[in-house]
Write an enzyme that holds these catalytic residues in place. Structure first.
Site, PDB file in Angstrom:
ATOM      1  N   TYR A  72     -11.786   2.422   9.361  1.00  8.41           N
ATOM      2  CA  TYR A  72     -12.919   2.812   8.517  1.00  8.41           C
ATOM      3  C   TYR A  72     -13.274   1.791   7.447  1.00  8.41           C
ATOM      4  CZ  TYR A  72      -8.948   4.663   5.808  1.00  8.41           C
ATOM      5  OH  TYR A  72      -7.741   4.820   5.154  1.00  8.41           O
ATOM      6  N   LYS A  73     -12.559   0.682   7.372  1.00 11.37           N
ATOM      7  CA  LYS A  73     -12.899  -0.337   6.383  1.00 11.37           C
ATOM      8  C   LYS A  73     -13.860  -1.339   7.021  1.00 11.37           C
ATOM      9  CE  LYS A  73      -8.376   0.226   4.134  1.00 11.37           C
ATOM     10  NZ  LYS A  73      -8.790   1.181   3.099  1.00 11.37           N
ATOM     11  N   PHE A  97       0.834  -1.195   0.000  1.00 15.10           N
ATOM     12  CA  PHE A  97       0.000   0.000   0.000  1.00 15.10           C
ATOM     13  C   PHE A  97       0.876   1.255   0.000  1.00 15.10           C
ATOM     14  CE2 PHE A  97      -3.031   3.142   1.605  1.00 15.10           C
ATOM     15  CZ  PHE A  97      -4.035   2.925   0.676  1.00 15.10           C
TER      16      PHE A  97
END
Length: 410
Positions: free
Chosen positions: A220-221, A124
């Site tokens: 937040y996923k 990422f």
């Protein structure tokens, strides 16, 4: 799989009732929970309570009257149960990027004679950016080295201070062998930081069972904490007395309200806090985490594997199967909770799907990515989304100018 068989899966789904705990617009097939989890009904109510009652009425007294100060550890302990950690090993704080910087610098300073941070190209991007910043900040000949997945273990030697990897890859969903790679790093004296952003809340993670050192993850996923939700970090108890956070904010002080000039790090996981806890964000995150805890990691993992299996098989058996290239591992045991297909017009395909109420996302250069939250999706919805994808691709319904214009967020 027949419609009757799909209906049977939904009828037997032990997590089916939890779908009603989310506020998703009617008719929308939301396959992007791996990017932003939907709003929980409990968070909407909790936000009103915190804003109107706790903040509105208690004001500064809320820190004591409502235990705002204890929330990062309380929610951290709940997350710990989802990732194979113990209470007191996880704290909610800051962003994933800031937490990675804190842990990377601490790990490098714990191995002062070693110069290398090792990672993988294509991991990422923010992780790689933060690692670049880590070695630039520390200087002294330290450097970031990137090796392909198949060459990571061979690159581990006595010059590596820390290995940093995503547990589940953000594009391909390929799962790393945490136990094997952690053991390989330990064999040469290196520490390991795992990024659990695409793992927590959808996979069975066993940090302590794998003898993991350090980890970060976002809220937040799959944890459904809301846009920009605070992140979390894990420090194994055996390291908590020796590692020092480079961001020595007052919330990481042993006694912040003595207002000393000199920094005295708190004991335990608390030393990795930094600034004042974001009470609103932590409160929303606590609601999302509570639903994952109710489900349990074993059930979450089992359903995610079944949903992704169904989607892959139905898409490949459909009219567009020959046009889409599966990027995700075919074996459920090797992939996380999302599925990626490559297509030269991947971006336009995703936009055409969104226009038809199927929400996925796009990752350069050609990846149409679909996330399968086990808390929010039914098997029937997944089958319907696969069918619509087949129709869009096979019919060329994406070939329109408005679907090719790039938005700021893809």
């Amino acid at each position: 799989m027949t419609d009757a068989e799909i209906a049977a899966l939904d009828a037997a789904d032990p997590l089916a009732a939890l779908r009603h705990e989310f506020e998703i617009p009617d008719g929308l097939l939301y396959l992007d929970g791996n990017s932003l989890g939907p709003l929980t009904k409990s968070a909407r109510l909790r936000m009103r309570e915190v804003v109107e009652q706790e903040w509105g009425q208690s004001l500064i007294r809320g820190w004591n009257d409502h235990d705002w100060m204890g929330a990062p550890r309380r929610v951290g302990d709940a997350i710990a149960g989802l990732i194979g950690a113990e209470a007191g090993e996880v704290i909610v704080a800051d962003s994933t990027s800031a937490n990675l910087f804190k842990l990377a610098v601490a790990a490098m300073q714990a191995r002062p004679d070693r110069k290398v941070v090792l990672s993988e190209p294509g991991d990422f991007p923010t992780d790689l950016y933060m690692l670049e910043g880590t070695v630039r900040t520390l200087g002294g000949g330290r450097r970031l080295e990137l090796r392909p997945a198949e060459a990571i273990e061979a690159a581990l030697d006595e010059d590596v201070a820390v290995l940093v990897l995503c547990h589940a890859h953000y594009k391909t969903a390929r799962i790393r062998d945490m136990a094997r790679l952690t053991a390989a790093a330990h064999a040469v004296g290196a520490l390991v930081i795992w990024d659990l952003s695409h793992s927590a809340g959808v996979l069975e993670v066993d940090l302590n069972g794998c003898n993991a050192d350090l980890a970060v993850g976002c809220g937040y996923k799959y944890l459904n904490g809301g846009p920009g939700a605070p992140a979390f970090l894990f420090v194994a108890r055996r390291h908590q007395g020796s590692l020092i956070s480079p961001l020595s904010g007052w919330m990481g002080h042993a006694a912040p309200f003595t207002f000393q000039d000199a920094y005295d790090p708190a004991s335990g996981i608390g030393r990795f806090a930094c600034g004042t806890p974001p009470v609103l964000g932590v409160s929303a995150l606590e609601c999302g985490v509570a639903l994952s805890v109710r489900a349990g990691p074993k059930a979450l993992r089992a359903k995610a594997a079944a949903l992704t299996d169904l989607f892959v098989k139905r898409v490949e058996a459909g009219p567009a199967g020959a046009e889409l290239r599966l990027v995700t591992p075919r074996e459920a045991a090797a992939r996380g909770g999302h599925v990626s297909f490559a297509h030269p017009d991947g971006y336009a395909i995703v936009q055409a799907l969104i226009a038809r109420g199927v929400i996925g996302d796009f990752r350069d250069p050609d990846i149409a990515r679909f996330g399968f939250s086990p808390l929010t999706l039914s098997f029937a919805q997944v089958a319907q989304a696969a069918d619509i994808l087949g129709e869009v691709v096979a019919g060329g319904l994406y070939d329109r100018p408005e679907y090719r214009k790039r938005a700021a967020v893809t």
